[in-house]
Design a protein around this motif. Structure first.
Motif, mmCIF file in Angstrom:
data_model
loop_
_atom_site.group_PDB
_atom_site.id
_atom_site.type_symbol
_atom_site.label_atom_id
_atom_site.label_comp_id
_atom_site.label_asym_id
_atom_site.label_seq_id
_atom_site.Cartn_x
_atom_site.Cartn_y
_atom_site.Cartn_z
ATOM 1 N N THR A 276 0.822 -1.220 0.000
ATOM 2 C CA THR A 276 0.000 0.000 0.000
ATOM 3 C C THR A 276 0.853 1.267 0.000
ATOM 4 N N ARG A 277 0.197 2.386 -0.338
ATOM 5 C CA ARG A 277 0.897 3.677 -0.329
ATOM 6 C C ARG A 277 1.139 4.188 1.081
ATOM 7 N N GLY A 278 0.266 3.829 1.994
ATOM 8 C CA GLY A 278 0.404 4.297 3.364
ATOM 9 C C GLY A 278 -0.392 3.423 4.306
ATOM 10 N N THR A 279 -0.056 3.516 5.596
ATOM 11 C CA THR A 279 -0.711 2.715 6.628
ATOM 12 C C THR A 279 -1.264 3.628 7.709
ATOM 13 N N VAL A 280 -2.531 3.435 8.039
ATOM 14 C CA VAL A 280 -3.194 4.168 9.110
ATOM 15 C C VAL A 280 -3.401 3.208 10.282
ATOM 16 N N VAL A 281 -3.020 3.620 11.470
ATOM 17 C CA VAL A 281 -3.233 2.804 12.665
ATOM 18 C C VAL A 281 -4.350 3.420 13.496
ATOM 19 N N VAL A 282 -5.367 2.618 13.805
ATOM 20 C CA VAL A 282 -6.490 3.040 14.650
ATOM 21 C C VAL A 282 -6.462 2.171 15.900
ATOM 22 N N GLU A 283 -6.014 2.712 16.979
ATOM 23 C CA GLU A 283 -5.898 2.026 18.277
ATOM 24 C C GLU A 283 -4.862 0.895 18.235
ATOM 25 N N ALA A 284 -3.898 1.002 19.131
ATOM 26 C CA ALA A 284 -2.868 -0.035 19.260
ATOM 27 C C ALA A 284 -2.151 0.153 20.579
ATOM 28 N N GLN A 285 -1.918 -0.943 21.269
ATOM 29 C CA GLN A 285 -1.115 -0.886 22.475
ATOM 30 C C GLN A 285 0.358 -0.832 22.097
ATOM 31 N N TYR A 286 1.225 -0.664 23.096
ATOM 32 C CA TYR A 286 2.652 -0.572 22.823
ATOM 33 C C TYR A 286 3.166 -1.824 22.108
ATOM 34 N N ARG A 287 2.722 -2.994 22.542
ATOM 35 C CA ARG A 287 3.115 -4.244 21.888
ATOM 36 C C ARG A 287 1.951 -4.673 20.996
ATOM 37 N N SER A 288 2.076 -4.412 19.737
ATOM 38 C CA SER A 288 0.949 -4.623 18.836
ATOM 39 C C SER A 288 1.450 -4.975 17.449
ATOM 40 N N GLY A 289 0.765 -5.917 16.799
ATOM 41 C CA GLY A 289 1.089 -6.245 15.417
ATOM 42 C C GLY A 289 0.870 -5.070 14.492
ATOM 43 N N SER A 290 -0.073 -4.212 14.843
ATOM 44 C CA SER A 290 -0.332 -3.029 14.020
ATOM 45 C C SER A 290 0.876 -2.100 14.006
ATOM 46 N N LEU A 291 1.566 -1.992 15.128
ATOM 47 C CA LEU A 291 2.763 -1.155 15.172
ATOM 48 C C LEU A 291 3.882 -1.767 14.347
ATOM 49 N N ILE A 292 3.924 -3.103 14.290
ATOM 50 C CA ILE A 292 4.910 -3.767 13.426
ATOM 51 C C ILE A 292 4.651 -3.393 11.969
ATOM 52 N N THR A 293 3.379 -3.419 11.575
ATOM 53 C CA THR A 293 3.020 -3.016 10.212
ATOM 54 C C THR A 293 3.453 -1.583 9.949
ATOM 55 N N ALA A 294 3.156 -0.695 10.885
ATOM 56 C CA ALA A 294 3.490 0.721 10.706
ATOM 57 C C ALA A 294 4.992 0.932 10.613
ATOM 58 N N ARG A 295 5.751 0.248 11.438
ATOM 59 C CA ARG A 295 7.206 0.436 11.415
ATOM 60 C C ARG A 295 7.834 -0.141 10.152
ATOM 61 N N ARG A 296 7.278 -1.251 9.662
ATOM 62 C CA ARG A 296 7.762 -1.767 8.376
ATOM 63 C C ARG A 296 7.438 -0.776 7.265
ATOM 64 N N ALA A 297 6.271 -0.173 7.340
ATOM 65 C CA ALA A 297 5.902 0.826 6.335
ATOM 66 C C ALA A 297 6.878 1.999 6.361
ATOM 67 N N GLN A 298 7.258 2.439 7.563
ATOM 68 C CA GLN A 298 8.223 3.530 7.675
ATOM 69 C C GLN A 298 9.563 3.132 7.068
ATOM 70 N N GLU A 299 10.011 1.910 7.356
ATOM 71 C CA GLU A 299 11.275 1.425 6.809
ATOM 72 C C GLU A 299 11.246 1.389 5.287
ATOM 73 N N LEU A 300 10.078 1.108 4.725
ATOM 74 C CA LEU A 300 9.936 1.001 3.274
ATOM 75 C C LEU A 300 9.677 2.356 2.613
ATOM 76 N N GLY A 301 9.635 3.411 3.406
ATOM 77 C CA GLY A 301 9.419 4.736 2.851
ATOM 78 C C GLY A 301 7.964 5.055 2.564
ATOM 79 N N ARG A 302 7.046 4.280 3.142
ATOM 80 C CA ARG A 302 5.626 4.554 2.965
ATOM 81 C C ARG A 302 5.173 5.599 4.001
ATOM 82 N N ILE A 303 4.016 6.165 3.774
ATOM 83 C CA ILE A 303 3.464 7.155 4.693
ATOM 84 C C ILE A 303 2.764 6.430 5.839
ATOM 85 N N VAL A 304 3.071 6.834 7.046
ATOM 86 C CA VAL A 304 2.475 6.219 8.238
ATOM 87 C C VAL A 304 1.629 7.266 8.950
#
Length: 429
Positions: A276-304
């Motif tokens: 995807t072009r970007g990832t939106v996170v709606v609610e996530a605790q500190y230890r969350s699979g959603s944050l893993i997705t967001a951080r991978r998106a950041q590493e890949l140069g996508r918009i978070v």
């Protein structure tokens, strides 16, 4: 086909593949595509170039032999090509960088591999296998490097490549609050109505809400699953997944019949981030699979992006941490589209609060009004000095403001009418 699937199936197509590609290190094995179409099925909106049959069978086999995102196998595929790697792993041949124990594990899995059976199984549910070299392959997945999928199993009619070009991921907590569910559903519906493809993981909570939001307005949505595309998981989403496949696409790396594991959920997230072009996170605790997705998106140069929530909610902590770390704050689909659609010039409307009567004042009158103290009053000379407006002009503006109901006079002093700085409610001039 048993343990010798690789001998008759792959060697039978070898001559044709060599004619197509010239050698095993061809463009088919570098993940490029000509952009002329998608998949090798005419009349389905995906027509175009396709990988050779032998390479396709080898990649199908690799989805059973190796785990998704296996960087060692990914390096081998890039170096030797999928056919050579599949034959070597099935035959127990030594390859650089892997222990004897690891190679034995690959070989054990290879003994039960039957690519033709897997292809028939996915076709039975209206699906297909898409791999590098196919016109339908989304080239942005190549950004994953050695973790690039060997191929993707896809269920549904549209072109994965075309849909991914204009897609946004929306992910979040499984055990979300009512607020999180509402925001996810709203984002899904608004993005879909604006012509964007909504991508998520088909899980409980935020994922399910965003898919339902897109489906509710007849929009396009893609579910990226951590199991076979023919396996309804979670079971409670069987109907939802069927709707996604019917109206959109269900895709994943694992072959038909495969069930999810904890590690497969984590690995699935990199595909969502890259697709995807970007990832939106709606609610996530500190230890969350959603944050893993967001951080991978950041590493890949996508918009978070992150949707803020109540500071008192533990489910907002992970999102707020993302925002502190450079993610963009968004509150609705228009803001998401402004960020991910910059190339196309999609801009969100200017954000403004309600228009107050004082907003309609001419600038000099507004400056005079702003110069009046919040409590008590002031003489015209004081107001002129505070506003920077000449004394005569200040006095004229004060009478203008009095006529409009903003100020009132008490002897030599002027004060706000009813101490209201927003302006009158009955008279607006």
């Amino acid at each position: 086909m048993g343990g010798n699937w690789y001998a008759p199936d792959l060697s039978g197509y070898a001559a044709r593949c060599e004619e197509d590609s010239g050698q095993e290190g061809s463009d088919h094995e570098r993940g490029g595509y000509a952009g002329s179409g998608c998949d090798d099925r005419p009349g389905e909106g995906r027509g175009g170039a396709a990988a050779p049959d032998a390479e396709r069978l080898a990649r199908v086999a690799l989805t059973r032999i190796a785990d998704p995102g296996d960087e060692i196998v990914g390096r081998w595929v890039a170096q030797f090509g999928p056919r050579a790697v599949a034959r070597a792993l099935a035959g127990g041949e030594a390859l650089p960088g892997a222990s004897a124990q690891r190679l034995a594990g690959y070989r054990l899995r290879a003994e039960r591999v039957d690519p033709q059976k897997d292809l028939a199984a996915v076709e039975a549910v209206g699906g297909r296998f898409v791999c590098p070299g196919d016109g339908e392959w989304p080239a942005q997945l190549d950004d994953l490097g050695d973790q690039r999928p060997y191929g993707l199993w896809v269920r549904g009619g549209p072109s994965l490549r075309y849909w991914a070009l204009r897609s946004v991921a929306v992910v979040g907590a499984r055990a979300c609050t009512e607020y999180g569910s509402y925001m996810a559903s709203r984002l899904g519906a608004e993005l879909a109505e604006a012509g964007w493809i909504v991508v998520s993981g088909a899980a409980y909570g935020v994922d399910g809400a965003v898919h339902r939001g897109a489906l509710s307005v007849g929009g396009a949505t893609v579910g990226v699953v951590a199991c076979g595309v023919d396996v309804p998981y979670p079971p409670g989403h069987a109907e939802l997944i069927a709707r996604i496949a019917g109206q959109g696409l269900v895709t994943g790396e694992l072959p038909p019949g495969s069930h999810p594991t904890r590690s497969r959920f984590v690995l699935r997230n990199r595909v969502i981030a890259a697709l995807t072009r970007g990832t939106v996170v709606v609610e996530a605790q500190y230890r969350s699979g959603s944050l893993i997705t967001a951080r991978r998106a950041q590493e890949l140069g996508r918009i978070v992006m992150g949707v803020p929530g109540p500071c008192t909610s533990g489910l907002s902590q992970g999102v707020h941490e993302l925002l502190r770390g450079g993610a963009q704050l968004v509150t609705d689909a228009a803001e998401v589209i402004e960020l991910v659609g910059r190339v196309g010039g999609d801009l969100a409307p200017e954000r403004r609060g309600p228009v107050l009567p004082r907003d309609l004042l001419a600038p000099p009158a507004a400056r005079v009004l702003e110069a009046l103290p919040a409590r008590g009053g002031a003489e015209p000379g004081q107001i002129a000095r505070s506003s920077g407006i000449p004394a005569d002009d200040t006095l004229g503006r004060l009478y203008e403001l009095q006529a409009l109901g903003f100020v009132e006079r008490e002897g030599p002093r002027w004060k706000l009418a009813g101490n209201r700085r927003g302006g009158p409610t009955a008279r607006t001039g």
